[in-house]
Design a protein around this motif. Sequence first.
Motif, mmCIF file in Angstrom:
data_model
loop_
_atom_site.group_PDB
_atom_site.id
_atom_site.type_symbol
_atom_site.label_atom_id
_atom_site.label_comp_id
_atom_site.label_asym_id
_atom_site.label_seq_id
_atom_site.Cartn_x
_atom_site.Cartn_y
_atom_site.Cartn_z
ATOM 1 N N UNK A 137 0.682 -0.899 0.076
ATOM 2 C CA UNK A 137 0.153 -0.276 0.058
ATOM 3 C C UNK A 137 0.640 1.190 -0.207
ATOM 4 N N UNK A 138 1.748 1.399 0.474
ATOM 5 C CA UNK A 138 2.788 2.073 1.023
ATOM 6 C C UNK A 138 3.780 2.840 -0.723
ATOM 7 N N UNK A 139 3.908 1.735 -0.996
ATOM 8 C CA UNK A 139 5.317 1.416 -1.975
ATOM 9 C C UNK A 139 4.449 1.829 -3.593
ATOM 10 N N UNK A 140 3.217 1.137 -3.680
ATOM 11 C CA UNK A 140 2.498 1.412 -5.192
ATOM 12 C C UNK A 140 1.014 1.689 -5.438
ATOM 13 N N UNK A 141 0.348 1.803 -3.794
ATOM 14 C CA UNK A 141 -1.453 2.392 -3.983
ATOM 15 C C UNK A 141 -1.252 3.879 -3.182
ATOM 16 N N UNK A 142 -0.388 4.681 -3.126
ATOM 17 C CA UNK A 142 -0.549 5.491 -1.890
ATOM 18 C C UNK A 142 -0.114 6.986 -3.317
#
Length: 187
Positions: free
Chosen positions: A182-187
């Motif tokens: 979530x933090x690397x690619x979806x935020x």
Amino acid sequence: MGFIELLLLSIGLAMDASAVSMTNGMYYKKIKLGWTIAIGTCFGIMQGVMPLIGFVCGSLFSNMISQFDHYIALILLGFIGGKMIYEALHESEEKHESVMTFKLLILQGIATSIDALAVGISFAAFDNFRILPAITAITLVTLVLSIISVYLGKKFGTLLNEKAEIIGGLILVGIGLKIFIEHMWLS
């Protein structure tokens, strides 16, 4: 922020802590009431303190924190979950007598409350945001859901027997991966 929004936010933030609490109930089959309350209390306090820290730090450190918080969650939950899986596959029957430790509980509390830190930073962006009601709601909701989850974990752990430890370890690793992705690619 209204009551309903705050309640939903609190429930959302409590989900990782609830999943880990359930895992603890599955893994530590003889967990007593005192440790159940300690788990709920620790996770509740961590979930309440982290938004407060984030709120106080505000935008001063938001870029720095957001650059590595997901790595911390991945490493902590990956290590704890991996250790559970390893022990389930390699140790003797005495592993069922293992007990929860304060150190492990604190590590779990930190790992599951990383998202709450980011939420606290976002609170600082609101004009005249009242942090005390927010952290109170987050703390209480997490405490209650975590205690309930320990009991649910004990019940499912008994039903699943040997597989409960592997499932619990996979849940912890999965939560760590979820936070990281979530933090690397979806935020």
